[in-house]
Design an enzyme around this catalytic site. Structure first.
Site, PDB file in Angstrom:
ATOM      1  N   GLN A   1      -4.590  -5.682   6.871  1.00  0.00           N
ATOM      2  CA  GLN A   1      -5.555  -6.602   6.257  1.00  0.00           C
ATOM      3  C   GLN A   1      -5.480  -8.005   6.848  1.00  0.00           C
ATOM      4  O   GLN A   1      -6.138  -8.913   6.338  1.00  0.00           O
ATOM      5  CB  GLN A   1      -5.325  -6.678   4.733  1.00  0.00           C
ATOM      6  CG  GLN A   1      -5.439  -5.355   4.007  1.00  0.00           C
ATOM      7  CD  GLN A   1      -6.844  -4.758   4.043  1.00  0.00           C
ATOM      8  OE1 GLN A   1      -7.823  -5.438   4.372  1.00  0.00           O
ATOM      9  NE2 GLN A   1      -6.946  -3.474   3.731  1.00  0.00           N
TER      10      GLN A   1
ATOM     11  N   ASP B   1       2.958  -4.617   7.956  1.00  0.00           N
ATOM     12  CA  ASP B   1       1.696  -3.902   7.734  1.00  0.00           C
ATOM     13  C   ASP B   1       0.594  -4.949   7.868  1.00  0.00           C
ATOM     14  O   ASP B   1       0.362  -5.744   6.960  1.00  0.00           O
ATOM     15  CB  ASP B   1       1.710  -3.263   6.337  1.00  0.00           C
ATOM     16  CG  ASP B   1       0.348  -2.694   5.955  1.00  0.00           C
ATOM     17  OD1 ASP B   1      -0.608  -2.828   6.743  1.00  0.00           O
ATOM     18  OD2 ASP B   1       0.239  -2.115   4.855  1.00  0.00           O
TER      19      ASP B   1
ATOM     20  N   LYS C   1     -10.817  -0.993  10.459  1.00  0.00           N
ATOM     21  CA  LYS C   1     -10.898  -2.150   9.558  1.00  0.00           C
ATOM     22  C   LYS C   1     -11.264  -3.422  10.327  1.00  0.00           C
ATOM     23  O   LYS C   1     -11.278  -4.508   9.772  1.00  0.00           O
ATOM     24  CB  LYS C   1      -9.574  -2.349   8.820  1.00  0.00           C
ATOM     25  CG  LYS C   1      -9.260  -1.236   7.810  1.00  0.00           C
ATOM     26  CD  LYS C   1      -8.044  -1.596   6.991  1.00  0.00           C
ATOM     27  CE  LYS C   1      -7.417  -0.396   6.304  1.00  0.00           C
ATOM     28  NZ  LYS C   1      -8.174   0.129   5.186  1.00  0.00           N
TER      29      LYS C   1
ATOM     30  N   HIS D   1       0.878  -1.174   0.000  1.00  0.00           N
ATOM     31  CA  HIS D   1       0.000   0.000   0.000  1.00  0.00           C
ATOM     32  C   HIS D   1       0.916   1.225   0.000  1.00  0.00           C
ATOM     33  O   HIS D   1       2.026   1.168   0.539  1.00  0.00           O
ATOM     34  CB  HIS D   1      -0.828  -0.047   1.294  1.00  0.00           C
ATOM     35  CG  HIS D   1      -1.940   0.943   1.390  1.00  0.00           C
ATOM     36  ND1 HIS D   1      -1.716   2.271   1.642  1.00  0.00           N
ATOM     37  CD2 HIS D   1      -3.283   0.795   1.293  1.00  0.00           C
ATOM     38  CE1 HIS D   1      -2.876   2.904   1.700  1.00  0.00           C
ATOM     39  NE2 HIS D   1      -3.846   2.030   1.488  1.00  0.00           N
TER      40      HIS D   1
ATOM     41  N   CYS E   1      -4.825   2.539  -3.593  1.00  0.00           N
ATOM     42  CA  CYS E   1      -3.578   3.049  -2.991  1.00  0.00           C
ATOM     43  C   CYS E   1      -2.419   2.076  -3.195  1.00  0.00           C
ATOM     44  O   CYS E   1      -1.562   1.918  -2.322  1.00  0.00           O
ATOM     45  CB  CYS E   1      -3.746   3.359  -1.501  1.00  0.00           C
ATOM     46  SG  CYS E   1      -4.891   4.674  -1.189  1.00  0.00           S
TER      47      CYS E   1
END
Lengths: 90, 416
Positions: free
Chosen positions: B203, B200, B226, B123, B373
Site C-alpha cells: 500500500q 509489506d 495495485k 494483512h 484480510c
C-alpha cells in the site's frame, strides 16, 4: 437445490463468527425472486429507495434493487441454502 | 501540483463505464487499481509482436522478449532505488513474496525457538506465512499491539525484540486504516538487534516515493496490480548480500546454470543460476512483467511526489466533509493527514459495512466492506467490520461529493 440454481447466480460469504451472505439473483429471474421473498415477509423493518429490510424466520434480509440480497447472521452455507429454498419456494 | 485527474481519467477506459445506470466511481484501489490504456496496449503489443519464452533460446523473438522482461527488472530496480536488477525477483503478488521469504530464509535459516515479530496491523498475508512456519519449525510469532487510534505501539518493538528475534515483518501502510508506519525507525531497531526486516509495501509503493536504501529494509514486497499494472505480477526486493548464497525457492528451469549428472556417484551436481533468475523457476509471467514496466513508466511520468500530494489533498477533503457533515459515521485511524495515506475506514451507526457497500453499489460506487484480510486489527480495535474507501490518482473531489450525498441518505435511514 434446483430452486437455488434457478434463481441464484452467485453467493458471496463474508468472514467472521456469524456469516453474512450476499446472494446475487439471476438478472432474468430477479423480479420474480424478489416477489417470492417479499411474500414471505414476517416483519417489515423498513422500505426505502435505498433498500428494503425485512425479517423472515427471525433472519434479517436486505433486498437491493440491483438484485443483491444480504442475509445476516447465518451459521454457515448449509443453513443459508435451507433458508433460501424456503424463501424462494412458491 | 502538476496532476490533472480529469486528463488522467482519459487514459482509463474502464472509468467510462456505467454501473447500475450510474457512472462508475471506483474507490476500491487498495484492493486493486484500474489500468491505463498504455498498460493494456503494452500487454497487447507483447502478445502481438514479441511473444516467446525468455532466456536460452537463440531465435530473435526470444531475444526480444528476454530483453523486454529483463528491462522490466531494471525499471523496477530504478523505481525503488535498489542497487541493481539482481535484487528484483518477480513473483505473483505481495502474498507470494512474503511466503517466498518464509519458505527460503524462514524454513532454511530459522531454528526452533527463534522469533519473528509481526504486528496486529498486518494483512493476513503477512501473518499466515509466519504462523505456518510456527507450526512447521517451532518458531515463535510475536505481535506488536495497536493503540486505540490504530497506530502501532512502537515501545513494544524494544520490549519484544531480543536475541532470538530473527525477523521483523510489518506493513509500511495499513491496508485498513491508511496509517503510514515509521519504516526507517523500525528497520533501525531491527538491525541494531541483528534482525532482518521485511516490509509489506503493497500500500505504499503505488502511492508515494519509495526508496529501499533510505528505509534500509532487507526485503520489500509489493503487487503490480495495485499500481496500475496487471494481476499476477508482483515484486520481491531482496538485498543481494542476503540472497546470493540462497538456493532457489522453486526449483526448475532457469534456476540453474548447470545440472551435471555424476555417473560415478549417481547424483546430479548443480550450479545455480545468477540472481535474480535463480529465484524465477519455470516460465514466468512475461506479459505481466512488461505490463508492470509500462505501469511504472506511467507513474514516473506523473511523478510519485505529485501522486502523493494529490491523494493527500483528496483524502483531506473527504475526511473533512465526512467529519463535518456526517453525524453517525465513525472514522477510524489517525486525524493527522501527514500520518495517513488515501485509505479511509469507517462505519455508520446502525449499519453493517456490507449494507453500506451494497447501497453505494446501487449508485455505481465501488467500495470495500468486511475485514479487508485484517481480522486481528478489527478485533484489536473492537470494530465489528468496516467500510473502506481507497483513492488513487484518477479519483476526483466530485466523486467524493457523490459518495457523501449517499452516505447522508444512509444516515437518514438510521433515524427511522
Amino acid at each position: 437445490m434446483s430452486i437455488i440454481k434457478d434463481y441464484i447466480h452467485q453467493i458471496n460469504e463474508s468472514c467472521g463468527k456469524h456469516r453474512n451472505f450476499i446472494v446475487i439473483l439471476r438478472s432474468n429471474k430477479k423480479d420474480e425472486a424478489i416477489r417470492k421473498i417479499l411474500s414471505k415477509t414476517e416483519e417489515k423493518i423498513f422500505d426505502s429507495p435505498l433498500f428494503t429490510k425485512i425479517k423472515i424466520k427471525n433472519k434479517e434480509v436486505n433486498i437491493y434493487r440491483t438484485g443483491k440480497i444480504l442475509i445476516k447472521n447465518m451459521e454457515g452455507k448449509e443453513e443459508l441454502e435451507k433458508f433460501l429454498e424456503e424463501i424462494l419456494k412458491d | 501540483m502538476h496532476l490533472d485527474p480529469l486528463k488522467i481519467r482519459e487514459d482509463f477506459p474502464i472509468l467510462k463505464r456505467e454501473i447500475n445506470g450510474y457512472p462508475l466511481i471506483y474507490f476500491d484501489n487498495a484492493a486493486t487499481t484500474q489500468k491505463p490504456i498504455q498498460v493494456i496496449n503494452a500487454i497487447k503489443e507483447y502478445y502481438e509482436k514479441y511473444n516467446a519464452n525468455i532466456h536460452r533460446a537463440v531465435h530473435t523473438l526470444s531475444q526480444e522478449s528476454t530483453r523486454l522482461y529483463e528491462e522490466a527488472h531494471y525499471e523496477v530496480a530504478k523505481f525503488i532505488n535498489a542497487k541493481s536488477y539482481e535484487e528484483i525477483i518477480f513473483v505473483k503478488n505481495t502474498t507470494e513474496a512474503i511466503n517466498f521469504i518464509a519458505y527460503t530464509i524462514g524454513l532454511r535459516k530459522l531454528k526452533k525457538g527463534d522469533e519473528v515479530i509481526v504486528t496486529l496491523m498486518d494483512h493476513h498475508s503477512n501473518m499466515i506465512p509466519w504462523i505456518l512456519l510456527e507450526k512447521i519449525k517451532g518458531i515463535k510469532v510475536k505481535y506488536i499491539g495497536l493503540n486505540p487510534n490504530g497506530t502501532l505501539k512502537y515501545n513494544e518493538f524494544e520490549e519484544l525484540i531480543n536475541k532470538k528475534t530473527k525477523i521483523i515483518s510489518f506493513p509500511h501502510v495499513s491496508n485498513v486504516l491508511g496509517i503510514i508506519n515509521n519504516a526507517k525507525y523500525i528497520s533501525k531497531i531491527a538491525h541494531e538487534n541483528n534482525s532482518l526486516v521485511i516490509l509489506d509495501a503493497a500500500q505504499s509503493v503505488p502511492h508515494m516515493p519509495f526508496d529501499v536504501k533510505e528505509i534500509d529494509c532487507d526485503f520489500a514486497a509489493f503487487s503490480g496490480h495495485k499500481m496500475l499494472g496487471p494481476t499476477g505480477i508482483g515484486v520481491l526486493y531482496a538485498k543481494r548480500e542476503i540472497m546470493e548464497d540462497m538456493e532457489p525457492f522453486i526449483g526448475g528451469g532457469d534456476t540453474i546454470y548447470n545440472v551435471i549428472f555424476n555417473e560415478k556417484e549417481k547424483k546430479c551436481d548443480i550450479k545455480w543460476n545468477d540472481l535474480p533468475w535463480r529465484f524465477e523457476g519455470g516460465t514466468q509471467n512475461i506479459a505481466g512483467g512488461i505490463g508492470l514496466m509500462e505501469a511504472i513508466r506511467y507513474l514516473k511520468k506523473i511523478g510519485m511526489e505529485n501522486i502523493k500530494l494529490y491523494e493527500k489533498e483528496i483524502t483531506e477533503y473527504a475526511l473533512k466533509r465526512m467529519e463535518n457533515e456526517l453525524n453517525k459515521t465513525i472514522i477510524y485511524g489517525v486525524k493527522n493527514i501527514e500520518e495517513r495515506s488515501g485509505i479511509i475506514a469507517f462505519n455508520i451507526n446502525g449499519f453493517d459495512s456490507n449494507e453500506v457497500a451494497l447501497i453505494l453499489d446501487q449508485y455505481g460506487i465501488a467500495i470495500r466492506s468486511g475485514f479487508h484480510c485484517a481480522q486481528p486489527l478489527h478485533i484489536s480495535l473492537n470494530i465489528p467490520s468496516s467500510a473502506r474507501v481507497s483513492f488513487y490518482l484518477y479519483n476526483t473531489k466530485d466523486e467524493i461529493d457523490k459518495m457523501i450525498e449517499i452516505l447522508k441518505e444512509i444516515e437518514k435511514l438510521s433515524e427511522k
